[in-house]
Design a protein around this motif. Structure first.
Motif, PDB file in Angstrom:
ATOM      1  N   ASN A 197       3.248  -4.273   5.945  1.00 26.36           N
ATOM      2  CA  ASN A 197       4.010  -2.715   5.863  1.00 26.36           C
ATOM      3  C   ASN A 197       4.115  -2.423   4.647  1.00 26.36           C
ATOM      4  OD1 ASN A 197       4.292  -2.977   8.999  1.00 26.36           O
ATOM      5  ND2 ASN A 197       6.181  -4.129   8.784  1.00 26.36           N
ATOM      6  N   TYR A 219       0.785  -1.119   3.805  1.00 27.43           N
ATOM      7  CA  TYR A 219       0.457   0.317   4.643  1.00 27.43           C
ATOM      8  C   TYR A 219       1.420   1.538   3.803  1.00 27.43           C
ATOM      9  CZ  TYR A 219      -0.984  -3.003   8.073  1.00 27.43           C
ATOM     10  OH  TYR A 219      -1.667  -4.107   8.902  1.00 27.43           O
ATOM     11  N   SER A 231      -1.742   3.422   1.426  1.00 29.22           N
ATOM     12  CA  SER A 231      -2.734   4.095   2.498  1.00 29.22           C
ATOM     13  C   SER A 231      -3.239   5.110   1.862  1.00 29.22           C
ATOM     14  CB  SER A 231      -1.541   4.518   3.474  1.00 29.22           C
ATOM     15  OG  SER A 231      -0.574   5.451   2.895  1.00 29.22           O
ATOM     16  N   ALA A 271      -6.584   1.308   7.025  1.00 34.08           N
ATOM     17  CA  ALA A 271      -5.431   0.462   7.845  1.00 34.08           C
ATOM     18  C   ALA A 271      -5.302   1.433   8.961  1.00 34.08           C
ATOM     19  CB  ALA A 271      -4.293   0.201   7.066  1.00 34.08           C
ATOM     20  N   GLN A 313      -5.664  -1.716  13.293  1.00 35.28           N
ATOM     21  CA  GLN A 313      -5.460  -2.615  12.281  1.00 35.28           C
ATOM     22  C   GLN A 313      -3.920  -3.058  12.096  1.00 35.28           C
ATOM     23  OE1 GLN A 313      -7.939  -0.760   9.342  1.00 35.28           O
ATOM     24  NE2 GLN A 313      -9.139  -2.362   9.284  1.00 35.28           N
ATOM     25  N   LYS A 314      -3.229  -2.057  12.144  1.00 35.91           N
ATOM     26  CA  LYS A 314      -1.539  -2.309  11.590  1.00 35.91           C
ATOM     27  C   LYS A 314      -0.949  -2.927  13.037  1.00 35.91           C
ATOM     28  CE  LYS A 314      -1.068   1.992   9.075  1.00 35.91           C
ATOM     29  NZ  LYS A 314      -0.348   3.468   8.856  1.00 35.91           N
ATOM     30  N   LEU A 364      -1.776  -6.375  12.067  1.00 41.41           N
ATOM     31  CA  LEU A 364      -1.221  -6.728  10.792  1.00 41.41           C
ATOM     32  C   LEU A 364      -2.634  -7.107   9.931  1.00 41.41           C
ATOM     33  CD1 LEU A 364       1.944  -9.100  10.952  1.00 41.41           C
ATOM     34  CD2 LEU A 364       1.661  -6.549  10.670  1.00 41.41           C
ATOM     35  N   PHE A 396      -5.975  -5.226   7.313  1.00 43.72           N
ATOM     36  CA  PHE A 396      -6.134  -4.189   6.306  1.00 43.72           C
ATOM     37  C   PHE A 396      -7.779  -4.495   6.068  1.00 43.72           C
ATOM     38  CE2 PHE A 396      -4.893  -7.470   3.632  1.00 43.72           C
ATOM     39  CZ  PHE A 396      -5.666  -7.518   2.438  1.00 43.72           C
TER      40      PHE A 396
END
Length: 380
Positions: free
Chosen positions: A186, A189, A193, A200, A204-205, A208, A210
């Motif tokens: 997180n 991200y 980003s 991501a 993908q998020k 988890l 990337f």
């Protein structure tokens, strides 16, 4: 298990205690608690890796000591100045699997660093050859992957600030209270980003994951296990186990491990823990600095097929390897300049029929003079 215990100098009870339990100190009392299976397995893996790693370094140091020349008049305790050396570096291969983890990120980070050195070296050679030949030429633009390296390690920002990278975010997560893979993902991200090389999407998020757009192509990474692998901590109980060994050699290795657990800061006063990525980054920078001082020669090895048989060449497999090894990029760099390289005598022999009389008149000038006359005559 008996041969292992004998070699390491452990009693089976002590090994079991070190791997399967941990102690908590509360005031003057010490309480022993059992570890869950997954943590016990990680502790065992940490013991194996740490012992193997420090033993490997010990072997390398002994080999270096045995092959180092000791000139007359210099005592063994004195440091022998190194006039020159020949080194062989087995470069990591670029990796992209169905599931890519922390190990693949480190390997591909190394590839990115050495690929940049390779590009700069080829470019430097181009410039030197043009100057040596007295050729007028414009600046050559070549592929630069500095933005990928900045994404992985971080880059300098305005003033004294530094833009975060994957490795710095990971290390920060490792030493922060409650840090885990989800917190690490997180944080990435949120901070990375907008980077052009970072990917991501929602899918993908949700997993988890990337992505990083490397020079050899995009790679999807699974953050599961990143934090634990980057810590790679040797539990205190396991460290104490090594120190209690009846084998003197194992105790010496344990002392070496103990000294490596902390490293001095720039001021030299305080000490701090180092993560795997910290150590890897430092070693990679030292390697790059050493290579930059040498005159490297490159040997690219290609695997012709996956069947491991002779006489079969898989074109798509070979092209992928050429692309991942940076050979295609090196060819592009060379083609931007002057890709045709003739020895003077070969050039004259091939094209002298275009200016026979002129070449005869300046035959005494040799290959370079003949080339110059031949080109000028044809260009009229």
């Amino acid at each position: 298990l008996e041969p292992v215990l004998k070699l390491l100098g452990f009693e089976v009870e002590n090994l079991e205690k070190a791997i399967c339990s941990f102690s908590i100190k509360a005031g003057k009392e010490t309480h022993v608690r059992s570890l869950p299976k997954n943590k016990a397995e990680r502790g065992l893996e940490a013991l194996i890796k740490a012992t193997y790693g420090v033993m490997f370094e010990w072997i390398v140091s002994k080999i270096n000591e045995s092959i180092t020349a000791n000139p007359a008049g210099i005592r063994k305790s004195q440091k022998v100045p190194v006039a020159a050396f020949i080194g062989v570096l087995d470069i990591f291969g670029f990796e992209s699997f169905t599931r890519n983890s922390f190990e693949q990120l480190c390997i591909n980070y190394c590839n990115e660093t050495l690929q940049q050195q390779f590009n700069l070296f080829v470019f430097k050679n181009e410039q030197e050859e043009y100057r040596r030949e007295g050729i007028k030429w414009a600046d050559i633009k070549f592929p630069d992957n500095q933005d990928v390296l900045d994404l992985i390690t971080g880059s300098s920002g305005k003033g004294l600030s530094k833009n975060p990278g994957i490795m710095s975010i990971l290390t920060g997560t490792c030493f922060a209270p409650g840090g885990n893979d989800k917190v690490f993902a997180n944080d990435m991200y949120k901070k990375l980003s907008s980077h052009v090389r970072f990917e991501a999407d929602l899918l993908q998020k949700g997993k988890l994951h990337f992505g990083v757009n490397h020079y050899a192509g995009p790679v999807d990474y699974d953050t599961s296990g990143f934090v634990e692998k980057n810590k790679d901590e040797l539990p205190k109980e396991t460290s104490d186990l090594l120190m209690s060994s009846s084998n003197k050699f194992i105790r010496e290795l344990a002392e070496t491990l103990k000294g490596k657990e902390v490293a001095p800061t720039a001021g030299g006063r305080k000490k701090k823990k180092q993560s795997v990525s910290d150590i890897f980054t430092r070693q990679l920078r030292e390697l790059r600095a050493r290579i930059d001082k040498t005159s490297p020669h490159y040997v690219r090895c290609l695997k012709p097929n996956s069947q491991l048989v002779s006489g079969i060449f898989d074109p798509s497999m070979i092209v992928d390897q050429l692309r991942c090894a940076g050979v295609l990029e090196a060819v592009r760099v060379s083609r931007v300049g002057y890709s045709q390289r003739f020895v003077h005598s070969s050039f004259v022999q091939k094209y002298r029929t275009l200016a026979v009389k002129e070449c005869k008149a300046v035959a005494r000038k040799g290959g370079k003079g003949l080339c110059s006359t031949l080109v000028k005559t044809v260009a009229k």
